[in-house]
Design a protein around this motif. Structure first.
Motif, PDB file in Angstrom:
ATOM      1  N   GLU A 119      41.750  41.008  34.053  1.00 16.06           N
ATOM      2  CA  GLU A 119      41.347  42.356  34.472  1.00 16.06           C
ATOM      3  C   GLU A 119      42.498  43.342  34.367  1.00 16.06           C
ATOM      4  OE1 GLU A 119      39.542  41.725  38.286  1.00 16.06           O
ATOM      5  OE2 GLU A 119      37.892  40.582  37.423  1.00 16.06           O
ATOM      6  N   LYS A 120      43.221  43.210  33.283  1.00 13.63           N
ATOM      7  CA  LYS A 120      44.360  44.105  33.039  1.00 13.63           C
ATOM      8  C   LYS A 120      44.400  44.470  31.557  1.00 13.63           C
ATOM      9  CE  LYS A 120      47.457  43.696  36.752  1.00 13.63           C
ATOM     10  NZ  LYS A 120      46.514  44.155  37.767  1.00 13.63           N
ATOM     11  N   VAL A 121      45.012  45.624  31.286  1.00 12.82           N
ATOM     12  CA  VAL A 121      45.298  45.965  29.901  1.00 12.82           C
ATOM     13  C   VAL A 121      46.513  45.139  29.501  1.00 12.82           C
ATOM     14  CG1 VAL A 121      46.113  47.807  28.386  1.00 12.82           C
ATOM     15  CG2 VAL A 121      44.336  48.282  30.072  1.00 12.82           C
ATOM     16  N   ASP A 150      50.452  47.257  34.380  1.00 15.46           N
ATOM     17  CA  ASP A 150      49.915  47.645  35.677  1.00 15.46           C
ATOM     18  C   ASP A 150      48.955  48.824  35.494  1.00 15.46           C
ATOM     19  OD1 ASP A 150      50.507  47.363  38.835  1.00 15.46           O
ATOM     20  OD2 ASP A 150      50.063  49.453  38.295  1.00 15.46           O
ATOM     21  N   THR A 151      47.763  48.683  36.085  1.00 13.37           N
ATOM     22  CA  THR A 151      46.713  49.676  35.885  1.00 13.37           C
ATOM     23  C   THR A 151      47.110  51.047  36.432  1.00 13.37           C
ATOM     24  OG1 THR A 151      45.182  47.849  36.150  1.00 13.37           O
ATOM     25  CG2 THR A 151      44.239  50.032  36.199  1.00 13.37           C
ATOM     26  N   PHE A 152      47.897  51.066  37.500  1.00 19.54           N
ATOM     27  CA  PHE A 152      48.267  52.350  38.092  1.00 19.54           C
ATOM     28  C   PHE A 152      49.593  52.887  37.552  1.00 19.54           C
ATOM     29  CE2 PHE A 152      45.328  50.502  41.155  1.00 19.54           C
ATOM     30  CZ  PHE A 152      44.454  51.565  41.324  1.00 19.54           C
ATOM     31  N   PHE A 182      46.237  54.242  24.824  1.00 21.89           N
ATOM     32  CA  PHE A 182      45.134  53.364  25.217  1.00 21.89           C
ATOM     33  C   PHE A 182      44.500  53.854  26.522  1.00 21.89           C
ATOM     34  CE2 PHE A 182      43.013  49.697  26.977  1.00 21.89           C
ATOM     35  CZ  PHE A 182      42.543  49.007  25.877  1.00 21.89           C
ATOM     36  N   PHE A 183      45.338  54.166  27.494  1.00 22.93           N
ATOM     37  CA  PHE A 183      44.831  54.625  28.797  1.00 22.93           C
ATOM     38  C   PHE A 183      44.257  56.039  28.698  1.00 22.93           C
ATOM     39  CE2 PHE A 183      47.311  51.092  30.511  1.00 22.93           C
ATOM     40  CZ  PHE A 183      46.511  50.667  31.573  1.00 22.93           C
ATOM     41  N   ASP A 186      40.956  56.145  26.720  1.00 22.53           N
ATOM     42  CA  ASP A 186      39.952  55.142  27.062  1.00 22.53           C
ATOM     43  C   ASP A 186      39.596  54.266  25.861  1.00 22.53           C
ATOM     44  OD1 ASP A 186      38.920  55.402  29.920  1.00 22.53           O
ATOM     45  OD2 ASP A 186      38.892  57.488  29.257  1.00 22.53           O
TER      46      ASP A 186
END
Lengths: 398, 295
Positions: A119-121, A150-152, A182-183, A186
């Motif tokens: 559940e991570k990029v 890290d998502t954040f 990427f972030f 999306d």
């Protein structure tokens, strides 16, 4: 959503990732002009389609003069290119990318994907570029480095340094920019393969693939515009316009189902009954009457379809909506093929009543298996009848 | 006993004034679920079929006291914010029905909610039901019958299929959990299997998976190493072509990952009974129940 290589490279360039000098052309004259502008005596002409495997299929060619670029572009544009990823029908080449030829010293791989399990990029790097990363993973797993983001926080500088060091090239900024892209956009996949180090010491993205999260396109209008219907099955394009989930297949039983899982299971059940589905179609839970009616129109106008199988287990979608849509579609368009219907779930009695009172010739099934069996039988009968009719016509000519 | 929810679970509906929110809030309430309130910003003070509407979770809680579960019908662009709001309000269970939430948004919302101690079910799921006690979501009530089978599924309509078949076979269900069809979900197969293993009412489990990702493979490992109860599985997508997204955002075979045959083989090797056809799920469950002397 997929985009073309030339579009992906423009996006990379905007994110500070260097790409070879070049531009896209939709005719040979323009291709020649681009080559003249680039100058020199080494060019690459690349067919723009939404599929890999172009090199082996003759979709990437080297030219030594603008005239040669013209000839190659002429031979590619307007033709269909068949690669191992396109299927036998191939994909239409509408444009070619003309680039300055690059002398690569070494090829690398960089990719960003979502690891569904963690559940991570994550970013994947390998000094073994230019081949499929799955192949490297199988043969030389020690040549692959994966870092989770890290998502954040996004990517930390030290991780970018670590990856660049592993590759052995000054690629920190490329790594950081690729993750940021990427972030911000999306993406669901970004791949630079190969990333090359040229003989004069430059780092360039020689080929690039970017996929976007369809669910996030509502906030990326500029990316949504890059959608190219010429690369898709025309039936899929029509379904997309209506806003339903559809995948065209090559069988003869048209399916209309609610729910993706049930739609897949319906295809599986048809296969087990000895038939082949013409499509995957999930009308979804929130579809309006108008959308369901349009979904029926796709099946009715599909010449492959010899029987329509409606399989509904209502949850959010109510059976009466599907029944009403079918009755309305039948009034608007002539339905020649048999229709098998199985209804269950929310408002099932109302749905059955609407169908019973419609006067339509509908074969009802009590469950999915019976429905699939009936659909396969009816499709066979229909094809046989059509054959007989054709046969009779011939006789009268004799 | 059942898992996750029961007859005393106090539920609020976020997005209650929308078409689906109001339709299903009423069905849940009629089913006997304690639907104590609804949330729609700007519509506080109204009511939906006698259910009071509040502007925020905070307002609802100050009026109604502790809330056990939230059910989200809010449209995709705003649903992540609703998850975060529910988590900030200390609601321990958040069931997200909404389809189409961007993956990165959900990753953030899940990480945040987990940190706050909330569990998410979904998104893109039909919800959860304990037959005769509590319905959170959109499942059609008449197909359920209380019984011994625990059902966990990535697909809504295939859940109904399994439910209907087990009802007709007389087995009934203890709890049904739709975990959702997105690439990343709040609660995975393994977590629900663990709860079913511990739940005395659940004697047998039906797992419904599909192509894409590796949640079924993870489940197979867990079943092999940690479970004593029999598991029946159906995996959808045997005929799905590679590289195409089959309706669910998560149902896609990428390269060699997520293939049907790999999932089925792994489950089989873990001792799971595989239903070849979606119409055989109930029949197979009954055979397995008999074989294990569960009925």
């Amino acid at each position: 959503m997929n985009i073309h290589e030339f579009q992906a490279k423009r996006i990379l360039k905007n994110y500070g990732i260097p790409v070879p000098e070049g531009d896209v052309a939709s005719n040979p004259e323009k291709a020649k002009k681009i080559a003249m502008k680039i100058g020199g005596n080494s060019f690459v002409v690349k067919a723009q389609i939404h599929a890999g495997g172009r090199g082996k299929a003759g979709g990437i060619k080297i030219a030594h003069s603008p005239d040669e670029v013209y000839q190659i572009a002429k031979s590619m544009i307007g033709k269909k290119l068949v690669t191992h990823q396109t299927g036998p029908e191939g994909k239409l080449v509408k444009k070619v990318l003309v680039e300055k030829g690059v002398k690569a010293k070494k090829e690398y791989y960089l990719g960003v994907v979502i690891d569904r399990s963690k559940e991570k990029v994550c970013i994947i790097a390998s000094p073994e570029g230019g081949v499929e990363i799955e192949e490297v993973a199988e043969k030389n797993p020690n040549l692959i480095m994966t870092e989770y983001i890290d998502t954040f926080l996004g990517i930390s500088d030290y991780k970018a340094r670590k990856l660049a060091k592993f590759l052995g090239i000054p690629a920190e900024n490329i790594v950081k920019n690729l993750v940021r892209m990427f972030f911000e956009l999306d993406c669901s996949l970004c791949e630079i393969n190969p990333l090359v180090e040229t003989e004069d010491g430059k780092i360039l993205a020689l080929d690039a693939k970017i996929n976007f999260d369809d669910n996030a396109l509502f906030r990326h209008k500029e990316i949504a515009q890059l959608y190219d219907p010429s690369q898709e099955d025309p039936r899929d394009v029509k379904a997309k316009k209506i806003g339903i989930s559809y995948v065209g297949l090559d069988g003869n039983i048209g399916c209309l189902v609610n729910g993706a899982g049930l739609a897949m299971a319906t295809m599986d059940e048809i296969l087990l009954a000895g038939g082949k589905p013409a499509n995957f179609l999930d009308v979804g839970g929130g579809a309006s009457l108008e959308q369901v009616r349009s979904a029926f129109s796709i099946l009715i106008s599909d010449k492959r379809v010899k029987t329509i199988f409606v399989n509904i287990f209502g949850g959010i979608m109510k059976c009466d909506i599907v029944a009403t849509a079918l009755v309305q579609a039948a009034k608007e368009m002539e339905i020649k093929v048999p229709i098998v219907v199985r209804l269950e779930g929310t408002n099932v009695e109302l749905g059955k009543k609407i169908l019973a009172e419609s006067g339509l010739n509908i074969i009802t099934a009590n469950d999915m298996r019976e429905g699939a069996k009936l659909a396969v039988e009816k499709a066979k009968e229909f094809e046989q009848e059509a054959k007989n009719k054709r046969g009779k016509k011939k006789e009268t000519y004799v | 006993m059942a898992i996750l929810v029961g007859k005393d679970t106090k539920v609020i509906i976020q997005g209650i004034t929308g078409k689906n929110g109001s339709f299903h809030a009423k069905i849940s309430k009629d089913y006997g679920t304690k639907v104590v309130g609804g949330i729609t910003p700007g519509k506080g003070g109204q009511n939906v079929d006698g259910i009071p509407v509040f502007n925020s979770c905070e307002e609802a809680i100050s009026e109604l006291g502790k809330i056990d579960a939230a059910c989200i019908f809010v449209p995709a662009p705003f649903a992540p914010d609703s998850i975060i709001e529910a988590a900030d309000s200390g609601i321990p269970l958040i069931v997200v029905i909404t389809e189409g939430i961007p993956t990165i948004d959900f990753m953030k919302a899940k990480e945040y909610a987990t940190r706050k101690g909330s569990r998410i079910i979904g998104p893109n799921c039909p919800g959860i039901i304990v037959p005769g006690e509590c319905r959170i979501g959109i499942m059609p009530p008449y197909i359920f019958k209380r019984g011994i089978v625990g059902i966990v599924s990535r697909s809504g309509t295939l859940t109904y299929e399994a439910v209907w078949q087990t009802t007709k076979e007389g087995l009934g269900q203890s709890t049904c959990v739709g975990i959702g069809g997105d690439p990343i979900v709040g609660t995975k197969f393994v977590e629900v299997l663990e709860m079913f293993e511990k739940d005395p009412e659940t004697k047998l489990i039906i797992l419904i998976g599909e192509i894409g990702g590796n949640a079924e493979e993870e489940a197979a490992d867990f079943i092999k190493n940690k479970m004593t109860k029999p598991v029946v599985a159906f995996i959808a997508g045997r005929t799905a072509p590679a590289g195409k997204r089959m309706g669910h955002a998560g149902a896609i075979i990428m390269g060699r990952a997520g293939r049907w045959q790999d999932k089925v083989e792994k489950l089989k090797s873990a001792g799971v009974y595989i239903a070849e056809s979606p119409s055989e799920i109930g029949k197979l469950a009954k055979e397995v129940a008999q074989k294990h002397n569960l009925i």
